[in-house]
Design an enzyme around this catalytic site. Structure first.
Site, PDB file in Angstrom:
ATOM      1  N   SER A 138      32.189  32.275  41.605  1.00 24.32           N
ATOM      2  CA  SER A 138      33.241  32.251  42.705  1.00 24.32           C
ATOM      3  C   SER A 138      34.282  31.833  42.164  1.00 24.32           C
ATOM      4  O   SER A 138      34.137  32.072  40.517  1.00 24.32           O
ATOM      5  CB  SER A 138      33.305  30.358  43.150  1.00 24.32           C
ATOM      6  OG  SER A 138      34.014  30.076  43.795  1.00 24.32           O
ATOM      7  N   TYR A 151      31.284  21.637  43.346  1.00 29.19           N
ATOM      8  CA  TYR A 151      31.175  22.903  43.119  1.00 29.19           C
ATOM      9  C   TYR A 151      32.053  23.597  41.944  1.00 29.19           C
ATOM     10  O   TYR A 151      31.218  24.197  41.376  1.00 29.19           O
ATOM     11  CB  TYR A 151      31.813  23.374  44.895  1.00 29.19           C
ATOM     12  CG  TYR A 151      31.685  25.112  45.125  1.00 29.19           C
ATOM     13  CD1 TYR A 151      30.567  25.263  45.154  1.00 29.19           C
ATOM     14  CD2 TYR A 151      32.310  25.861  44.927  1.00 29.19           C
ATOM     15  CE1 TYR A 151      30.989  26.841  46.455  1.00 29.19           C
ATOM     16  CE2 TYR A 151      32.710  26.797  45.680  1.00 29.19           C
ATOM     17  CZ  TYR A 151      31.051  27.537  45.301  1.00 29.19           C
ATOM     18  OH  TYR A 151      31.284  28.703  45.979  1.00 29.19           O
TER      19      TYR A 151
HETATM   20  P1  NAD Z   1      25.540  30.944  53.182  1.00 28.53           P
HETATM   21  O1  NAD Z   1      25.351  29.425  53.680  1.00 28.53           O
HETATM   22  O2  NAD Z   1      25.513  32.241  54.491  1.00 28.53           O
HETATM   23  O3  NAD Z   1      24.408  31.373  52.305  1.00 28.53           O
HETATM   24  C1  NAD Z   1      23.391  30.048  51.504  1.00 28.53           C
HETATM   25  C2  NAD Z   1      22.161  31.105  51.309  1.00 28.53           C
HETATM   26  O4  NAD Z   1      21.360  30.289  50.516  1.00 28.53           O
HETATM   27  C3  NAD Z   1      21.207  31.071  52.479  1.00 28.53           C
HETATM   28  O5  NAD Z   1      20.619  32.233  52.450  1.00 28.53           O
HETATM   29  C4  NAD Z   1      20.657  29.910  52.066  1.00 28.53           C
HETATM   30  O6  NAD Z   1      19.495  29.244  53.186  1.00 28.53           O
HETATM   31  C5  NAD Z   1      20.070  29.390  51.029  1.00 28.53           C
HETATM   32  N1  NAD Z   1      19.508  27.478  50.226  1.00 28.53           N
HETATM   33  C6  NAD Z   1      20.789  26.897  49.897  1.00 28.53           C
HETATM   34  N2  NAD Z   1      20.084  26.226  50.040  1.00 28.53           N
HETATM   35  C7  NAD Z   1      19.157  26.331  48.962  1.00 28.53           C
HETATM   36  C8  NAD Z   1      17.944  25.848  48.759  1.00 28.53           C
HETATM   37  N3  NAD Z   1      18.075  24.630  48.244  1.00 28.53           N
HETATM   38  N4  NAD Z   1      16.871  26.960  48.277  1.00 28.53           N
HETATM   39  C9  NAD Z   1      17.180  27.644  48.867  1.00 28.53           C
HETATM   40  N5  NAD Z   1      18.465  28.714  49.018  1.00 28.53           N
HETATM   41  C10 NAD Z   1      19.612  27.345  49.893  1.00 28.53           C
HETATM   42  O7  NAD Z   1      27.188  31.227  52.026  1.00 28.53           O
HETATM   43  P2  NAD Z   1      27.393  32.563  51.142  1.00 28.53           P
HETATM   44  O8  NAD Z   1      28.864  32.092  51.661  1.00 28.53           O
HETATM   45  O9  NAD Z   1      26.544  33.397  51.062  1.00 28.53           O
HETATM   46  O10 NAD Z   1      26.544  31.875  49.845  1.00 28.53           O
HETATM   47  C11 NAD Z   1      25.967  32.619  48.467  1.00 28.53           C
HETATM   48  C12 NAD Z   1      26.702  32.052  47.363  1.00 28.53           C
HETATM   49  O11 NAD Z   1      27.847  32.664  47.310  1.00 28.53           O
HETATM   50  C13 NAD Z   1      26.868  30.612  47.078  1.00 28.53           C
HETATM   51  O12 NAD Z   1      26.471  30.517  45.574  1.00 28.53           O
HETATM   52  C14 NAD Z   1      28.376  30.228  47.009  1.00 28.53           C
HETATM   53  O13 NAD Z   1      28.725  29.458  46.460  1.00 28.53           O
HETATM   54  C15 NAD Z   1      29.048  31.958  47.207  1.00 28.53           C
HETATM   55  N6  NAD Z   1      30.147  32.172  46.796  1.00 28.53           N
HETATM   56  C16 NAD Z   1      30.433  32.386  48.633  1.00 28.53           C
HETATM   57  C17 NAD Z   1      31.957  32.231  48.968  1.00 28.53           C
HETATM   58  C18 NAD Z   1      32.413  32.437  50.095  1.00 28.53           C
HETATM   59  O14 NAD Z   1      33.698  31.873  50.354  1.00 28.53           O
HETATM   60  N7  NAD Z   1      32.029  32.218  51.362  1.00 28.53           N
HETATM   61  C19 NAD Z   1      32.801  32.167  48.035  1.00 28.53           C
HETATM   62  C20 NAD Z   1      32.702  32.576  46.732  1.00 28.53           C
HETATM   63  C21 NAD Z   1      30.953  32.010  46.278  1.00 28.53           C
END
Ligand code: NAD
Length: 256
Positions: A138, A151
């Protein structure tokens, strides 16, 4: 481009993980999905791209289940060629109010799971002398924001672990890099938009504008499709010598 390769994408039932899984599948990679919630929908979306798709429901906070998932993917597909460590959760609170249990969960899911899955997947990649490990970190792997202690700590850890993984394999065909998105409108961020709207008594649209305005000069969300395209590039031969990078895709967030 990725025909004959297998990609295991953690946390790929939703958001960025699903976007990356679909982008890799569109290049011909077979996919192992993981994550909670609806499984059949995401499976069908990937299968529609004409590749083999499977699912393992490992909980990324449970070390034994992570190792079992990697072993399962290796036994079903003959190895994990591409590992995308993407599963992640968020909790927003000041440190003095931050629930200890949330700290432990975020460190386990966002950081330790990356180590566990990488550790389990590396030997087969090394034996084949080809592999791609893509860690979804991130912008918070590179800078901080208030109220996101766990985080930010976990994501800085992921960027550090990415560098070490890259260095330990630097003379081989196995590369490791991190992708550092800014805001992406997934369920993880929608929760933060909703919380802002409720706290300030403003509309969802206004809360979205303020959220972007605080950090992201482009005033645009990055999309899972764009992040998928970056992951595909990192899997290409053009990226053979990109090692240990933390590549931000953030609408200018880090340029400030
Ligand atoms: P999201 O909530 O849409 O997806 C998260 C995924 O992780 C889902 O499939 C969920 O079921 C799974 N998950 C959560 N806990 C879990 C566990 N204990 N075991 C297995 N699976 C688990 O979120 P997202 O925004 O797509 O995030 C995905 C990644 O991207 C994360 O690592 C997040 O930190 C990173 N990220 C997101 C953003 C953003 O703005 N959305 C920005 C930077 C980084």
């Amino acid at each position: 481009m990725l025909k004959g390769k297998t990609a295991l994408v953690t946390g790929s039932t939703s958001g960025i993980g699903l976007g990356i899984a679909k982008a890799l599948a569109a290049q011909g990679a077979d996919i192992v999905l993981n994550g909670f919630g609806d499984v059949e929908g995401p499976k069908a979306e990937v299968a529609a791209l004409g590749v083999r798709v499977d699912y393992h429901g490992a909980d990324m906070s449970k070390p034994g289940e992570i190792e079992e998932m990697v072993r399962y993917a290796q036994s079903q597909f003959g190895g994990v060629d591409i590992l995308v460590n993407n599963a992640g959760i968020q909790h927003v609170a000041r440190i003095e109010q931050f629930p200890v249990e949330r700290w432990d969960a975020i460190l386990a899911i966002n950081l330790s799971s990356v180590f566990r899955a990488t550790r389990a997947a590396l030997p087969v990649m090394q034996a084949k002398n080809w592999g791609r490990i893509i860690n979804v970190a991130s912008v918070h792997g590179l800078v901080g924001s208030a109220e996101k202690s766990a985080y930010v700590a976990a994501k800085h850890g992921v960027v550090g672990l990415t560098k070490v993984t890259a260095l330990e394999n630097a003379t081989s065909g196995v590369t490791c890099n991190a992708i550092c998105p800014g805001w992406v409108l997934t369920p993880l961020v929608q929760k933060q938009v909703d919380a802002k709207a409720a706290a300030l008594g403003i509309s969802n649209e206004e809360a979205t504008k303020r959220l972007l305005g605080e950090k992201e000069p482009s005033m645009q969300f990055t999309t899972p499709q764009e992040l998928g395209a970056l992951a595909v590039f990192l899997c290409s031969s053009a990226a053979d010598n990109i090692r240990g990078a933390a590549w931000n895709m953030d609408g200018g967030w880090l340029a400030q």
